[in-house]
Design a protein around this motif. Structure first.
Motif, mmCIF file in Angstrom:
data_model
loop_
_atom_site.group_PDB
_atom_site.id
_atom_site.type_symbol
_atom_site.label_atom_id
_atom_site.label_comp_id
_atom_site.label_asym_id
_atom_site.label_seq_id
_atom_site.Cartn_x
_atom_site.Cartn_y
_atom_site.Cartn_z
ATOM 1 N N SER A 42 0.806 -1.219 0.000
ATOM 2 C CA SER A 42 0.000 0.000 0.000
ATOM 3 C C SER A 42 0.841 1.273 0.000
ATOM 4 C CB SER A 42 -0.946 0.000 1.200
ATOM 5 O OG SER A 42 -0.228 -0.220 2.404
ATOM 6 N N SER B 210 -2.141 -6.853 -2.935
ATOM 7 C CA SER B 210 -1.671 -5.811 -2.028
ATOM 8 C C SER B 210 -2.038 -6.170 -0.598
ATOM 9 C CB SER B 210 -2.272 -4.457 -2.420
ATOM 10 O OG SER B 210 -1.667 -3.407 -1.676
ATOM 11 N N LYS C 134 -3.534 -3.848 1.422
ATOM 12 C CA LYS C 134 -4.703 -3.058 1.794
ATOM 13 C C LYS C 134 -5.568 -2.800 0.576
ATOM 14 C CE LYS C 134 -2.546 -0.567 5.653
ATOM 15 N NZ LYS C 134 -2.180 0.780 6.178
ATOM 16 N N GLU C 135 -6.857 -2.557 0.826
ATOM 17 C CA GLU C 135 -7.777 -2.236 -0.254
ATOM 18 C C GLU C 135 -7.430 -0.883 -0.847
ATOM 19 O OE1 GLU C 135 -9.679 -2.810 -2.932
ATOM 20 O OE2 GLU C 135 -10.712 -4.207 -1.580
ATOM 21 N N CYS C 136 -7.619 -0.775 -2.152
ATOM 22 C CA CYS C 136 -7.421 0.487 -2.857
ATOM 23 C C CYS C 136 -8.796 1.057 -3.184
ATOM 24 C CB CYS C 136 -6.619 0.252 -4.134
ATOM 25 S SG CYS C 136 -6.516 1.668 -5.233
ATOM 26 N N SER D 186 -9.903 0.153 -6.646
ATOM 27 C CA SER D 186 -9.520 -1.205 -7.032
ATOM 28 C C SER D 186 -10.305 -1.712 -8.231
ATOM 29 C CB SER D 186 -9.696 -2.163 -5.848
ATOM 30 O OG SER D 186 -11.033 -2.159 -5.395
ATOM 31 N N GLU D 187 -11.505 -1.184 -8.448
ATOM 32 C CA GLU D 187 -12.306 -1.632 -9.594
ATOM 33 C C GLU D 187 -11.691 -1.212 -10.920
ATOM 34 O OE1 GLU D 187 -13.594 2.460 -8.480
ATOM 35 O OE2 GLU D 187 -13.196 0.594 -7.387
ATOM 36 N N SER E 231 -7.631 -6.976 -11.806
ATOM 37 C CA SER E 231 -8.020 -7.665 -10.575
ATOM 38 C C SER E 231 -7.215 -7.078 -9.434
ATOM 39 C CB SER E 231 -7.775 -9.177 -10.673
ATOM 40 O OG SER E 231 -6.392 -9.467 -10.646
ATOM 41 N N PHE E 232 -7.797 -7.115 -8.244
ATOM 42 C CA PHE E 232 -7.142 -6.545 -7.069
ATOM 43 C C PHE E 232 -7.466 -7.426 -5.875
ATOM 44 C CE2 PHE E 232 -6.185 -3.779 -3.587
ATOM 45 C CZ PHE E 232 -5.216 -2.897 -4.063
ATOM 46 N N THR E 233 -6.438 -8.093 -5.344
ATOM 47 C CA THR E 233 -6.603 -9.013 -4.229
ATOM 48 C C THR E 233 -5.930 -8.450 -2.983
ATOM 49 O OG1 THR E 233 -6.576 -10.904 -5.741
ATOM 50 C CG2 THR E 233 -6.174 -11.351 -3.401
ATOM 51 N N VAL E 234 -6.665 -8.411 -1.887
ATOM 52 C CA VAL E 234 -6.084 -7.986 -0.619
ATOM 53 C C VAL E 234 -5.641 -9.231 0.144
ATOM 54 C CG1 VAL E 234 -6.474 -6.775 1.552
ATOM 55 C CG2 VAL E 234 -7.548 -5.943 -0.557
ATOM 56 N N GLU F 258 -4.729 -11.766 2.936
ATOM 57 C CA GLU F 258 -5.248 -11.968 4.289
ATOM 58 C C GLU F 258 -4.105 -11.965 5.293
ATOM 59 O OE1 GLU F 258 -7.265 -15.659 4.124
ATOM 60 O OE2 GLU F 258 -8.812 -14.973 2.722
#
Length: 259
Positions: free
Chosen positions: A209, A230, A232-234, A237-238, A242-245, A247
């Motif tokens: 992030s 990443s 943290k969420e961006c 992100s859309e 693709s965007f994966t946070v 865990e």
């Protein structure tokens, strides 16, 4: 890490001349005690390398920090790098040929691999050494080694990469944004990314992030083609392919050491 390596990592974390709060600094170096960080910052201030402000710190001027030694980079955002690497490693299966770049974000992935019948191809000298030490089949390509980051680059590198095929590629870069995509200040690194993506069944970028919203002169992957992992969420992100946070790590994972 020795004193000078810690101090180099601290100055590398501070971006340009903007103010950075002490809480941000502490969060970026979870493996170093706050008292040690305060002492190092005091020492750097006495040397004129940083300016201490109320509750924070900044550099006295713009400083290029993209080519810190990998040992220093591994000290920055260590927890984020572990989480991203753990998520990425779970995608690898026996029989895969995987590409790993020279970044400190991808480097820890090897310690989280559970698949053992894996061939590692890398343009990172330090990544290759770690892969061999852990018992993986490892191949490198020719070219020029770019200073302390241990990245192999150049026309020879690019030509050899064009002759390869990868099951999955894991890479990183200096910045990403919803306006630009994934970018880097180095033309040769952008060129490698484009070649590897074209020759991979799947490619993912491990981008912590701290790199969100940063844009550099060479766009490696347009925003709509960027598959990102990443910590943290961006907010945008859309915009990405693709965007994966990643865990949280499941307990204290035994392979979490980055060294």
């Amino acid at each position: 890490m020795i004193n000078e390596e810690r101090k180099e990592a601290l100055t590398g974390f501070l971006s340009g001349s903007r103010y950075t709060s002490l809480s941000e600094v502490f969060a970026a170096f979870p493996d170093i005690s706050q008292s040690t960080i305060r002492r190092d910052l005091q020492s750097l201030a006495s040397e004129g390398k940083v300016i201490l402000l109320r509750g924070g710190v900044k550099l006295p001027g713009i400083k290029e920090v993209h080519d810190l030694p990998i040992k220093s980079k591994l000290m920055i955002n260590t927890e984020a790098k572990k989480r991203m690497s753990y998520a990425a490693a779970r995608m690898v299966r026996d029989g895969d040929v995987i590409y790993l770049d020279s970044s400190s974000s991808v480097y820890p992935l090897l310690r989280f691999l559970t698949a053992k019948d894996v061939t590692v191809v890398t343009t990172g000298i330090y990544t290759a050494v770690l892969a061999v030490s852990l018992g993986f089949r490892c191949e490198t390509v020719g070219g020029e080694i770019r200073n302390s980051v241990g990245s192999v680059v150049g026309s020879v590198t690019e030509e050899e990469l064009r002759q390869r095929h990868f099951s999955i590629a894991f890479m990183s870069s200096n910045g990403f944004s919803a306006d630009t995509g994934i970018s880097t200040p180095h033309a040769e690194e952008a060129a490698k990314i484009r070649i590897v993506r074209a020759n991979s069944e799947k490619s993912l970028f491990l981008m912590d992030s701290g790199k969100m919203g940063l844009n550099f002169s060479h766009v490696a992957v347009p925003v709509r083609e960027a598959d990102i992992i990443s910590d943290k969420e961006c907010g945008s992100s859309e915009c990405f392919a693709s965007f994966t946070v990643a865990e949280e790590l499941p307990g204290r994972h035994g392979n979490g050491d980055l060294s």
